[in-house]
Write an enzyme that holds these catalytic residues in place. Structure first.
Site, PDB file in Angstrom:
ATOM      1  N   HIS A  65       0.844  -1.195   0.000  1.00 35.51           N
ATOM      2  CA  HIS A  65       0.000   0.000   0.000  1.00 35.51           C
ATOM      3  C   HIS A  65       0.877   1.242   0.000  1.00 35.51           C
ATOM      4  CE1 HIS A  65      -2.288   3.193   2.312  1.00 35.51           C
ATOM      5  NE2 HIS A  65      -3.046   2.981   1.252  1.00 35.51           N
ATOM      6  N   SER A  66       0.630   2.158  -0.936  1.00 36.44           N
ATOM      7  CA  SER A  66       1.287   3.461  -0.960  1.00 36.44           C
ATOM      8  C   SER A  66       2.812   3.295  -1.023  1.00 36.44           C
ATOM      9  CB  SER A  66       0.839   4.259   0.268  1.00 36.44           C
ATOM     10  OG  SER A  66       1.133   5.618   0.126  1.00 36.44           O
ATOM     11  N   TYR A  67       3.557   3.815  -0.043  1.00 37.68           N
ATOM     12  CA  TYR A  67       5.010   3.620   0.001  1.00 37.68           C
ATOM     13  C   TYR A  67       5.365   2.132  -0.031  1.00 37.68           C
ATOM     14  CZ  TYR A  67       9.437   2.822   2.462  1.00 37.68           C
ATOM     15  OH  TYR A  67      10.679   2.356   2.834  1.00 37.68           O
TER      16      TYR A  67
ATOM     17  N   HIS B  12      -7.584   6.913   0.083  1.00 35.04           N
ATOM     18  CA  HIS B  12      -6.277   6.267  -0.033  1.00 35.04           C
ATOM     19  C   HIS B  12      -6.112   5.085   0.920  1.00 35.04           C
ATOM     20  CE1 HIS B  12      -2.049   5.858  -0.840  1.00 35.04           C
ATOM     21  NE2 HIS B  12      -1.703   6.232   0.379  1.00 35.04           N
TER      22      HIS B  12
ATOM     23  N   GLY C 178       4.515   0.017  -1.989  1.00 31.26           N
ATOM     24  CA  GLY C 178       4.823  -0.384  -3.355  1.00 31.26           C
ATOM     25  C   GLY C 178       6.314  -0.359  -3.638  1.00 31.26           C
TER      26      GLY C 178
END
Length: 239
Positions: free
Chosen positions: A77-79, A216, A81
């Site tokens: 998720h988010s960072y 998000h 990745g």
């Protein structure tokens, strides 16, 4: 068929943020691991200036190797990745599919800061400079698309500063092109940071693409929909 999921959280979060989705996945008899990255969550006491992306990649690789996991659906998720990209490049034989949940998808030599608009990247640099030179304080829960007061209070209690070098260090390697990939785009409200990835992968036949009309932090605001997508992706195998 049961699937093994490893769920990697984003910046400022911890393994705790997946709890709603974990319950749904384990109720469906899937195996789920939620490692917390060094310096965050229950490992916040390990935060130090030297913590970087490489340390977080190693956190996930160590989970995969120590638990002897194979055929894993690795979710970032988010960072996160950035982290799953590095981990999958390191141990591709353990991964069945990568799932990027409203996440960064770096190429070699790209960092979070290089993938963000310049004004947002500069904002993180300034925040770190004001945070002992290396701590980036967490944004308010509303920035993650969380509007419920109960969920906002929960995030507020658990979000922790992010070591700046994790955002500054670039990806050193990427997984093989043959590895299956899925992108889940959270579009309501869109954070702005991931619109470009959604545009790239929506019609790319090498990717499976899902759009979820939530904020998000979808594992908090729409755990049922996220669990459903993950179970469907896990059931489709490597293709």
């Amino acid at each position: 068929m049961a699937t093994t999921f490893v769920l990697v959280h984003g910046a400022w979060h911890g393994g705790w943020c997946w709890i709603k989705a974990v319950r749904l996945l384990t109720d469906a008899a899937h195996a789920v691991y939620t490692p917390t990255l060094t310096g965050l969550g229950e490992r916040a006491h390990l935060a130090r200036p030297e913590v970087d992306l490489e340390a977080h990649v190693q956190d996930v690789v160590a989970t995969l190797e120590t638990e002897e996991l194979r055929n894993v659906v690795l979710v970032g998720h988010s960072y996160g990745g950035m982290v799953i990209t590095g981990a999958a490049a390191r141990v591709p034989n353990r991964i069945a599919r990568l799932v990027y949940l409203d996440a960064f998808v770096p190429d070699v030599d790209q960092s979070v800061l290089s993938l963000l608009p310049s004004d947002r990247a500069e904002g993180f640099r300034k925040a770190a400079a004001e945070g002992d030179g290396w701590r980036v304080p967490p944004p308010p829960p509303a920035r993650f698309g969380v509007t419920s007061q109960r969920d906002s209070d929960w995030l507020q209690r658990h979000l922790a500063p992010q070591p700046f070098r994790t955002l500054e260090q670039a990806a050193a390697a990427v997984p093989p092109a043959s590895m299956g990939r899925t992108y889940v785009y959270c579009s309501s409200p869109a954070s702005g940071a991931f619109d470009g990835f959604a545009g790239r992968f929506r019609d790319d036949r090498k990717w499976r693409f899902h759009e979820v009309k939530t904020g998000h932090d979808a594992m908090v605001t729409a755990p049922g929909e996220i669990a459903k997508i993950l179970m469907a992706e896990g059931g489709k195998g490597k293709g």
